[in-house]
Design a protein around this motif. Structure first.
Motif, mmCIF file in Angstrom:
data_model
loop_
_atom_site.group_PDB
_atom_site.id
_atom_site.type_symbol
_atom_site.label_atom_id
_atom_site.label_comp_id
_atom_site.label_asym_id
_atom_site.label_seq_id
_atom_site.Cartn_x
_atom_site.Cartn_y
_atom_site.Cartn_z
ATOM 1 N N VAL A 1 -1.371 -1.086 -10.546
ATOM 2 C CA VAL A 1 -1.406 -0.250 -10.245
ATOM 3 C C VAL A 1 -2.788 0.456 -10.109
ATOM 4 N N GLU B 1 -3.757 0.843 -13.707
ATOM 5 C CA GLU B 1 -2.548 0.422 -14.342
ATOM 6 C C GLU B 1 -1.781 -0.358 -14.781
ATOM 7 N N SER C 1 -8.944 4.494 -10.793
ATOM 8 C CA SER C 1 -7.227 4.352 -12.337
ATOM 9 C C SER C 1 -6.768 2.674 -11.591
ATOM 10 N N THR D 1 -5.586 2.595 -7.908
ATOM 11 C CA THR D 1 -5.499 3.828 -7.170
ATOM 12 C C THR D 1 -7.281 3.953 -6.470
ATOM 13 N N THR D 2 -7.255 4.752 -5.698
ATOM 14 C CA THR D 2 -9.127 4.298 -4.996
ATOM 15 C C THR D 2 -9.360 5.882 -5.283
ATOM 16 N N ARG E 1 0.915 -1.197 0.002
ATOM 17 C CA ARG E 1 0.042 0.367 -0.247
ATOM 18 C C ARG E 1 1.014 1.283 0.062
ATOM 19 N N THR E 2 0.811 1.227 -0.960
ATOM 20 C CA THR E 2 1.998 3.149 -0.991
ATOM 21 C C THR E 2 1.415 4.708 -0.936
ATOM 22 N N SER E 3 -0.123 4.616 -0.694
ATOM 23 C CA SER E 3 -0.578 5.591 -0.054
ATOM 24 C C SER E 3 -1.685 5.218 0.728
ATOM 25 N N THR F 1 -4.645 5.512 -0.701
ATOM 26 C CA THR F 1 -5.441 5.192 -2.134
ATOM 27 C C THR F 1 -4.727 4.868 -3.307
ATOM 28 N N LYS F 2 -3.587 4.328 -2.723
ATOM 29 C CA LYS F 2 -3.335 3.558 -3.748
ATOM 30 C C LYS F 2 -2.178 2.324 -3.823
ATOM 31 N N TRP F 3 -2.308 1.403 -4.275
ATOM 32 C CA TRP F 3 -1.843 -0.270 -4.487
ATOM 33 C C TRP F 3 -1.462 -0.404 -5.642
ATOM 34 N N THR F 4 0.061 -1.165 -5.145
ATOM 35 C CA THR F 4 0.892 -1.348 -6.251
ATOM 36 C C THR F 4 0.900 -3.508 -5.967
#
Length: 499
Positions: free
Chosen positions: A148, A140, A138, A150-151, A87-89, A91-94
């Protein structure tokens, strides 16, 4: 629940009853690795994992695979198509993928395929899981092995959700569409679709190029019989190797006849949904009366002989858990709330889909009649019921099996409690806010208090949902048959099955 991980669940969750095999073919030894003949309780409505209810995954999950595997505690693990995530932020998962995997038609099972599958899941009109991905802004693929997600708002359960998303080949799915894919599914799994005889059987065969551990058998042939007595008779006649969904009476008969019977407490909960946007259950007093009239303990004892688990909550997902607040049956109070109005209601149910469902529906209806309601029964085949639920065509009470293919409370909160959800039967802006707030927490444990509040609102205060019981799922094995494992999330692992 991915096929390869069910063996771990079996050790923790399965109660196996082994009896000397006088009911099967004594000549069939474990060295025979030919096709496994599996008998289901109903014909799968579709083999398309984008559109299909998860009750049919026992068949199509042999061919297509989830993005993320699940461990013995029903939690995501890093052993499948996706091997890692961070969980890089907020709202962002990689996510990192296993490299070099191909679909059986030759398409690359790479990051772009994952992107396409996730966008289908979020956007397709036919997607049964789209409500769970509405917060995804998104998806990507910066390279072939990286995805990636994004929420819009923080969402703790993205890895959990990906355990329930099955990877489909982009070009093939676009070319065939949902119906064409269902007719001949293509995936990355341990089996290949081998063909079907419409209305009679579906066959899969072992995939010689499977990236993981190869099946111990040559394939599985699925047939179905809606009558439990017929499923038992076909097992006794040695026409099938495994007969699924044996009700308690048939399971006991199978044991007495010398068959091995395996019983597992399932996470699937049978629930009554009240349609609160239409009469008569737009009336809060009548919803409360219905909830008080139905005695789940009597259903469990009277219909299942105690071989089911009475369940008072909607958001207590894992087997062995109960809610913090519940409704206790009180027929006298229910009668007082109904009074002399004698409201007419429909009780809609899928008679062939769940164990003893006709008897359960009739018990529910009888309780409602005792409280003063006038009941009309509406049995529907499962596919029609799903379409009518999604199309908001039902009123009254409908009985549905809530299957938590993701073992977190949000699977039911987003799936059934939000205004825009699978059932949409209890629209409430306050519930919507609480569901969103729960997802913004760091994890399930941090959100548990919110889920307890949601359960209390939906089940105890508003009476939109009447949880009934969790099924104890039983199946019988022919003599010499081994290695068939049912998991509590309604999945079956055939890869180690032999006969």
């Amino acid at each position: 629940m991915t096929l390869r991980r069910l063996a771990g669940v079996a050790a923790a969750a399965v109660m196996a009853v082994g009896v000397a095999g006088c009911g099967g073919d004594s000549s069939a030894g474990s060295s025979d690795t030919s096709d496994i003949r599996a008998l289901l309780n109903a014909q799968p409505a579709t083999l398309d994992p984008i559109a299909g209810a998860r009750s049919a995954q026992v068949v199509w999950a042999t061919v297509v695979e989830p993005l993320i595997n699940t461990d013995s505690n029903l939690e995501p693990e890093r052993t499948g198509i996706i091997t890692d995530w961070t969980r890089t932020s907020p709202t962002k998962w990689t996510f990192t993928m296993r490299s070099g995997i191909k679909f059986s038609n030759g398409e690359a099972a790479d990051a772009s395929a994952v992107v396409d599958t996730l966008l289908l899941t979020r956007d397709a009109d036919t997607s049964i899981l789209k409500t769970y991905f509405a917060n995804v802004t998104s998806v990507e693929a910066p390279d072939d092995t990286t995805v990636v997600v994004t929420t819009k708002r923080p969402q703790y359960n993205i890895p959990n959700l990906l355990t329930n998303v099955y990877l489909v080949p982009p070009k093939y799915y676009k070319e065939k569409g949902p119906e064409g894919f269902s007719a001949a599914p293509v995936g990355t799994g341990p089996y290949l679709f081998a063909g079907s005889k419409p209305g009679r059987e579906i066959s899969v065969k072992a995939n010689p190029d499977y990236w993981g551990e190869k099946p111990a058998n040559t394939g599985v042939t699925f047939t179905w019989a809606t009558e439990a007595s017929q499923r038992l008779a076909l097992l006794q006649s040695k026409s099938v190797d495994v007969s699924f969904d044996l009700p308690p009476a048939q399971a006991d008969q199978a044991k007495k006849a010398g068959f091995k019977v395996v019983s597992t407490e399932s996470a699937m909960k049978i629930t009554g949904f009240l349609e609160t946007t239409k009469p008569p259950f737009d009336n809060a007093k009548l919803r409360e009366a219905a909830a008080l009239a139905i005695n789940r303990d009597e259903i469990v004892q009277g219909i299942f002989g105690g071989k089911a688990v009475a369940d008072s909550g909607l958001l207590n997902v894992k087997p062995g858990t109960q809610p913090t607040a519940k409704v206790t049956a009180d027929l006298d109070q229910a009668k007082q709330l109904v009074g002399s109005s004698a409201p007419a209601i429909n009780v809609t149910y899928p008679p062939a889909q769940y164990t003893n469902m006709k008897e359960v529906a009739e018990a529910v209806g009888a309780s409602l009649e005792q409280a003063g309601f006038k009941v009309k029964y509406q049995p529907l085949d499962y596919g029609t019921l799903v379409k009518q639920v999604a199309g908001r065509q039902l009123n009254g009470l409908f009985i549905f099996g809530a299957v938590p293919n993701v073992a977190v409370p949000d699977f039911f909160a987003s799936g059934f409690m939000k205004s825009v959800s699978i059932t949409g039967n209890c629209p409430d802006p306050e519930i919507d806010k609480l569901v969103a707030k729960a997802l913004e927490q760091k994890g399930t444990e941090a959100a548990q208090g919110i889920y307890d509040e949601l359960n209390t609102i939906g089940v105890v205060q508003k009476h939109c949902y009447i949880p009934l019981y969790k099924q104890i799922y039983s199946y019988g094995l022919g003599s010499g048959v081994d290695g068939v494992v049912y998991g509590p999330l309604n999945s079956v692992d055939f890869t180690n099955a032999t006969r």
